[in-house]
Design a protein around this motif. Sequence first.
Motif, PDB file in Angstrom:
ATOM      1  N   LEU A   1     -16.500  35.009  46.897  1.00  0.00           N
ATOM      2  CA  LEU A   1     -16.829  36.231  46.162  1.00  0.00           C
ATOM      3  C   LEU A   1     -16.015  36.367  44.882  1.00  0.00           C
ATOM      4  O   LEU A   1     -16.526  36.788  43.850  1.00  0.00           O
ATOM      5  CB  LEU A   1     -16.619  37.460  47.051  1.00  0.00           C
ATOM      6  N   ARG A   2     -14.732  36.036  44.957  1.00  0.00           N
ATOM      7  CA  ARG A   2     -13.875  36.132  43.771  1.00  0.00           C
ATOM      8  C   ARG A   2     -14.389  35.205  42.673  1.00  0.00           C
ATOM      9  O   ARG A   2     -14.413  35.566  41.492  1.00  0.00           O
ATOM     10  CB  ARG A   2     -12.437  35.781  44.151  1.00  0.00           C
ATOM     11  N   ASP A   3     -14.828  34.018  43.044  1.00  0.00           N
ATOM     12  CA  ASP A   3     -15.337  33.074  42.055  1.00  0.00           C
ATOM     13  C   ASP A   3     -16.623  33.582  41.411  1.00  0.00           C
ATOM     14  O   ASP A   3     -16.854  33.375  40.216  1.00  0.00           O
ATOM     15  CB  ASP A   3     -15.580  31.714  42.703  1.00  0.00           C
ATOM     16  N   ILE A   4     -17.471  34.236  42.199  1.00  0.00           N
ATOM     17  CA  ILE A   4     -18.712  34.794  41.647  1.00  0.00           C
ATOM     18  C   ILE A   4     -18.393  35.945  40.708  1.00  0.00           C
ATOM     19  O   ILE A   4     -19.006  36.083  39.633  1.00  0.00           O
ATOM     20  CB  ILE A   4     -19.650  35.234  42.787  1.00  0.00           C
ATOM     21  N   GLU A   5     -17.425  36.765  41.081  1.00  0.00           N
ATOM     22  CA  GLU A   5     -17.013  37.865  40.207  1.00  0.00           C
ATOM     23  C   GLU A   5     -16.490  37.328  38.872  1.00  0.00           C
ATOM     24  O   GLU A   5     -16.859  37.818  37.796  1.00  0.00           O
ATOM     25  CB  GLU A   5     -15.931  38.700  40.889  1.00  0.00           C
ATOM     26  N   VAL A   6     -15.634  36.310  38.939  1.00  0.00           N
ATOM     27  CA  VAL A   6     -15.082  35.714  37.720  1.00  0.00           C
ATOM     28  C   VAL A   6     -16.190  35.090  36.872  1.00  0.00           C
ATOM     29  O   VAL A   6     -16.231  35.275  35.644  1.00  0.00           O
ATOM     30  CB  VAL A   6     -14.022  34.648  38.080  1.00  0.00           C
ATOM     31  N   ALA A   7     -17.099  34.375  37.518  1.00  0.00           N
ATOM     32  CA  ALA A   7     -18.192  33.735  36.778  1.00  0.00           C
ATOM     33  C   ALA A   7     -19.094  34.770  36.117  1.00  0.00           C
ATOM     34  O   ALA A   7     -19.539  34.569  34.974  1.00  0.00           O
ATOM     35  CB  ALA A   7     -19.007  32.850  37.715  1.00  0.00           C
ATOM     36  N   ALA A   8     -19.362  35.869  36.815  1.00  0.00           N
ATOM     37  CA  ALA A   8     -20.194  36.919  36.225  1.00  0.00           C
ATOM     38  C   ALA A   8     -19.501  37.554  35.026  1.00  0.00           C
ATOM     39  O   ALA A   8     -20.144  37.872  34.013  1.00  0.00           O
ATOM     40  CB  ALA A   8     -20.530  37.975  37.276  1.00  0.00           C
ATOM     41  N   LEU A   9     -18.186  37.729  35.132  1.00  0.00           N
ATOM     42  CA  LEU A   9     -17.428  38.309  34.018  1.00  0.00           C
ATOM     43  C   LEU A   9     -17.361  37.370  32.822  1.00  0.00           C
ATOM     44  O   LEU A   9     -17.484  37.809  31.672  1.00  0.00           O
ATOM     45  CB  LEU A   9     -16.000  38.635  34.469  1.00  0.00           C
ATOM     46  N   LEU A  10     -17.182  36.089  33.090  1.00  0.00           N
ATOM     47  CA  LEU A  10     -16.894  35.142  32.018  1.00  0.00           C
ATOM     48  C   LEU A  10     -18.019  34.146  31.754  1.00  0.00           C
ATOM     49  O   LEU A  10     -17.812  33.151  31.063  1.00  0.00           O
ATOM     50  CB  LEU A  10     -15.602  34.371  32.345  1.00  0.00           C
ATOM     51  N   HIS A  11     -19.226  34.413  32.270  1.00  0.00           N
ATOM     52  CA  HIS A  11     -20.301  33.436  32.105  1.00  0.00           C
ATOM     53  C   HIS A  11     -20.644  33.179  30.643  1.00  0.00           C
ATOM     54  O   HIS A  11     -21.122  32.100  30.298  1.00  0.00           O
ATOM     55  CB  HIS A  11     -21.563  33.870  32.874  1.00  0.00           C
ATOM     56  N   ASP A  12     -20.398  34.150  29.777  1.00  0.00           N
ATOM     57  CA  ASP A  12     -20.726  33.983  28.364  1.00  0.00           C
ATOM     58  C   ASP A  12     -19.496  33.701  27.502  1.00  0.00           C
ATOM     59  O   ASP A  12     -19.593  33.750  26.267  1.00  0.00           O
ATOM     60  CB  ASP A  12     -21.431  35.236  27.830  1.00  0.00           C
ATOM     61  N   ILE A  13     -18.346  33.386  28.115  1.00  0.00           N
ATOM     62  CA  ILE A  13     -17.132  33.176  27.327  1.00  0.00           C
ATOM     63  C   ILE A  13     -17.304  32.025  26.350  1.00  0.00           C
ATOM     64  O   ILE A  13     -16.694  32.003  25.277  1.00  0.00           O
ATOM     65  CB  ILE A  13     -15.914  32.929  28.258  1.00  0.00           C
ATOM     66  N   GLY A  14     -18.164  31.074  26.677  1.00  0.00           N
ATOM     67  CA  GLY A  14     -18.404  29.946  25.777  1.00  0.00           C
ATOM     68  C   GLY A  14     -19.039  30.348  24.459  1.00  0.00           C
ATOM     69  O   GLY A  14     -19.021  29.571  23.497  1.00  0.00           O
TER      70      GLY A  14
END
Length: 220
Positions: free
Chosen positions: A65-78
């Motif tokens: 769950l923590r990884d999904i939360e981080v990915a959702a937050l930072l999915h557009d960091i690129g």
Amino acid sequence: MTLLQYPTLRVKELEARLASMHTSLICAFNQLLDLKDLNTGVHSTRLAEWGVRVARDLGVGQECLRDIEVAALLHDIGKVGIPDAVLKSPLALTDEGWALMKKHPEYGWAIVRLFPEFDRASLFVLHHHERYDGKGYPAGLKSTEIPIGGRIVAVIDAFDAMTSNRPYRPGLPFAEAINRLVLSKGTQFDPNVVDCFVQIAYGEYEGVFAATGTGIAVAV
């Protein structure tokens, strides 16, 4: 306190500090997205909550769950690596511009993977633009080859993008956005993820649109 207790407490203190540092870094990167594009930063915060809720409803393990939360937050960091002329273009992108835009998941993966313990989250970021039918990017993965976090972020990212107002176009009505998700089950999106998210969206009809900035008059 005994000598045996002290090392244990020290380890727990260091673990708590590391977790706090991780949280601070993630928040800092999210603020960076706000500076690059305000809509992107707010949009990412919204997706983090939705992503965790969908994952829980799908029975995804607690450790993920923590990884999904981080990915959702930072999915557009690129997108920090995409020129503003491309990222903020009010016109349809040229082939060259689109090729640059499609690099942002790889740029995001390269950033997030540098975080200690976030290797899995970085893969969710890398694959959030894959398609269930294998026609997405960057790797052309299909079905369950796509990591679950990537499949979840793909659905909620698409819904949020469709319903959010943008300077160059208004958000879609709720029913139209939902219909597009449903019609894309099994082609662009994981059917189970879509079904799960649609239940959440219907359950929070007004709240969803208050968050996206689309008025209820438009939604109905």
